[in-house]
Design an enzyme around this catalytic site. Sequence first.
Site, PDB file in Angstrom:
ATOM      1  N   ASP A 125      18.142  60.264 110.378  1.00 20.66           N
ATOM      2  CA  ASP A 125      19.450  60.000 110.741  1.00 20.66           C
ATOM      3  C   ASP A 125      19.394  59.328 111.939  1.00 20.66           C
ATOM      4  OD1 ASP A 125      18.416  62.001 112.449  1.00 20.66           O
ATOM      5  OD2 ASP A 125      20.143  63.185 112.265  1.00 20.66           O
ATOM      6  N   HIS A 184       8.204  32.067 119.399  1.00 20.10           N
ATOM      7  CA  HIS A 184       8.931  33.056 119.276  1.00 20.10           C
ATOM      8  C   HIS A 184       8.028  34.063 119.568  1.00 20.10           C
ATOM      9  CE1 HIS A 184      12.518  30.860 116.766  1.00 20.10           C
ATOM     10  NE2 HIS A 184      12.444  30.937 118.280  1.00 20.10           N
ATOM     11  N   ASP A 235      10.796  34.263 128.865  1.00 24.42           N
ATOM     12  CA  ASP A 235      12.257  34.130 128.213  1.00 24.42           C
ATOM     13  C   ASP A 235      13.162  35.266 127.961  1.00 24.42           C
ATOM     14  OD1 ASP A 235      14.538  33.006 126.972  1.00 24.42           O
ATOM     15  OD2 ASP A 235      13.410  31.756 125.593  1.00 24.42           O
ATOM     16  N   ASP A 246      20.592  33.833 129.225  1.00 28.41           N
ATOM     17  CA  ASP A 246      19.448  33.381 128.639  1.00 28.41           C
ATOM     18  C   ASP A 246      18.472  32.508 129.819  1.00 28.41           C
ATOM     19  OD1 ASP A 246      17.423  32.261 126.787  1.00 28.41           O
ATOM     20  OD2 ASP A 246      18.913  31.046 125.773  1.00 28.41           O
ATOM     21  N   HIS A 297      11.345  21.666 120.380  1.00 25.20           N
ATOM     22  CA  HIS A 297      12.680  22.094 120.192  1.00 25.20           C
ATOM     23  C   HIS A 297      13.565  21.062 121.061  1.00 25.20           C
ATOM     24  CE1 HIS A 297      12.447  23.766 124.436  1.00 25.20           C
ATOM     25  NE2 HIS A 297      11.222  24.373 124.149  1.00 25.20           N
ATOM     26  N   HIS A 322      21.819  24.957 123.820  1.00 22.14           N
ATOM     27  CA  HIS A 322      22.494  25.305 122.928  1.00 22.14           C
ATOM     28  C   HIS A 322      23.717  25.724 123.786  1.00 22.14           C
ATOM     29  CE1 HIS A 322      20.795  29.223 123.840  1.00 22.14           C
ATOM     30  NE2 HIS A 322      19.653  28.681 123.697  1.00 22.14           N
ATOM     31  N   HIS A 327      22.614  31.947 120.708  1.00 26.01           N
ATOM     32  CA  HIS A 327      22.963  30.840 120.118  1.00 26.01           C
ATOM     33  C   HIS A 327      24.325  30.876 119.748  1.00 26.01           C
ATOM     34  CE1 HIS A 327      18.554  29.189 119.632  1.00 26.01           C
ATOM     35  NE2 HIS A 327      18.723  29.905 120.754  1.00 26.01           N
ATOM     36  N   GLU A 372      16.981  24.029 128.803  1.00 24.62           N
ATOM     37  CA  GLU A 372      15.918  24.535 128.744  1.00 24.62           C
ATOM     38  C   GLU A 372      14.699  23.623 128.122  1.00 24.62           C
ATOM     39  OE1 GLU A 372      15.504  27.436 125.329  1.00 24.62           O
ATOM     40  OE2 GLU A 372      17.575  27.336 125.293  1.00 24.62           O
ATOM     41  N   TYR A 407       4.521  22.240 125.851  1.00 26.74           N
ATOM     42  CA  TYR A 407       3.551  23.355 125.154  1.00 26.74           C
ATOM     43  C   TYR A 407       2.313  22.308 124.853  1.00 26.74           C
ATOM     44  CZ  TYR A 407       8.175  25.297 125.134  1.00 26.74           C
ATOM     45  OH  TYR A 407       9.292  25.642 125.475  1.00 26.74           O
ATOM     46  N   ARG A 457       8.069  26.594 129.971  1.00 28.45           N
ATOM     47  CA  ARG A 457       9.681  26.291 129.818  1.00 28.45           C
ATOM     48  C   ARG A 457      10.412  26.709 131.037  1.00 28.45           C
ATOM     49  NH1 ARG A 457       9.977  28.271 125.219  1.00 28.45           N
ATOM     50  NH2 ARG A 457      10.610  30.441 125.588  1.00 28.45           N
ATOM     51  N   GLU A 512      14.410  27.438 131.796  1.00 30.19           N
ATOM     52  CA  GLU A 512      15.963  27.492 131.214  1.00 30.19           C
ATOM     53  C   GLU A 512      17.000  28.145 132.135  1.00 30.19           C
ATOM     54  OE1 GLU A 512      16.008  30.147 127.871  1.00 30.19           O
ATOM     55  OE2 GLU A 512      17.662  29.183 127.022  1.00 30.19           O
TER      56      GLU A 512
END
Length: 433
Positions: free
Chosen positions: A37, A239, A256, A267, A346, A350, A357, A380, A384, A401, A403
Amino acid sequence: MIKPEEFIRRRQNLMQSAGEHTLIVLPSAGEKLRNGDSHFAFRQDSDFHYLTGFNEPDAVLVMLPGREQGEQLLFCRERNPDRERWDGPRLGLDGAREQLGMDDAFPIQDLDEILPGLMEGCHRIYHLVGKDAAFDQRLIGWRNRLRSEHKGAKGPGEIVSLEHLLHEQRLIKSRDEIRCMKKAARISAAAMTRAMQACRPGMNEAEIHAELLHEYHRNACPPAYLPIVAGGANALVLHYIENDQPLPEDGLLLIDAGCEYRSYAADISRTFPVNGRFSPAQRQVYDIVLAAQTQAIEQVRIGHPFEAYHNAAVKVLTQGLIDLGLLKGSLDENLENESYRRFYMHKTGHWLGLDVHDVGDYRIDDQSRVLEKNMVVTVEPGLYIGAEDDIPEPLRNIGIRIEDDIRVSRDEPENLTAAVPSRAEDIEQVMRG
Ligand code: GLY
Ligand code: MN
Ligand code: MN
């Protein structure tokens, strides 16, 4: 911080865009059972929140522009003292009218009964088609029911996606939305600085993750997304969210992370040396990424195409990769054949808002859209660098990175997250302090 009048104004603006003889319908988020529950933390659907400010599940907003008996209707849970003892207070029907400014409110269980009749005389339904397949089906069911039960009623001939009208509205932030975003930014910046100050060789990523969460939750702000706390080579997994590995003593830590305040997100990414001092190779790569970010932020101005800041970042990063010896040939050749993608895969940012996003088109008529005042974007850039045989030893496993969250303003681009240091020497100083 967003006043009821602003939610009412948003609904009126949307109705004006939709025009008369239309029905706009939007469901709230539902509660999701985790097991037994216990539920996952409830997070209101961003579109529904934007139009209502109402934070309960089991609700549907219906708008009928020009309807004389009331244009703004909410179907929601009724008050129920037994249930409220377990789950907490509900706004109820009177609350929806009085506090949310709805013209009328009905019990959610009467939706199937009432909605077909509301469709009568409407030519078009606006709804977020495809967002929730079950709701799509219910909508078709209501229209069919209108046709079968009301003699001669054809019902709305068109079901049109609400996405464009609603998301264009969300893209430009109001003064109070910017205030919420600044508060999310301030708390997220404090958390990032705290993580820098706490970081020591011998720690685990999990301990740094806990520092971030401590700062968010002591301000009653949940994370806006799963934080990335990635030591050394883990930063190369874009990610990475496991956040449970020992930190490399001489490596970098990429974080991040951001929280949300009143559902508005921040962000932020920062990358810093676990031992408090950048090695020469780390510093060299770091300064390239920072220069790319600085150049990119310069492009976040009214009238510039959205893609201009990505292009500016790519140019600096690509020249940097050539200077590091990781790419061969001229800048133009490398930009042309996109060889930088091996190290930068990337986009540079955004929209940011209720969603991390955030919604809104990036291109209009196949052209990059032009930035307008009070849009908010992230900037950002990153690099890498893996550990393949052709990479010189000192550059291996460097993932960086940086950002920040930038508001498009009439003056200079406004960095909402500038409170976290980003120059290498400033980071080293904060870590020493
Ligand atoms: N934190 C998600 C992103 O930077 O896009
Ligand atoms: Mn991020
Ligand atoms: Mn981002």
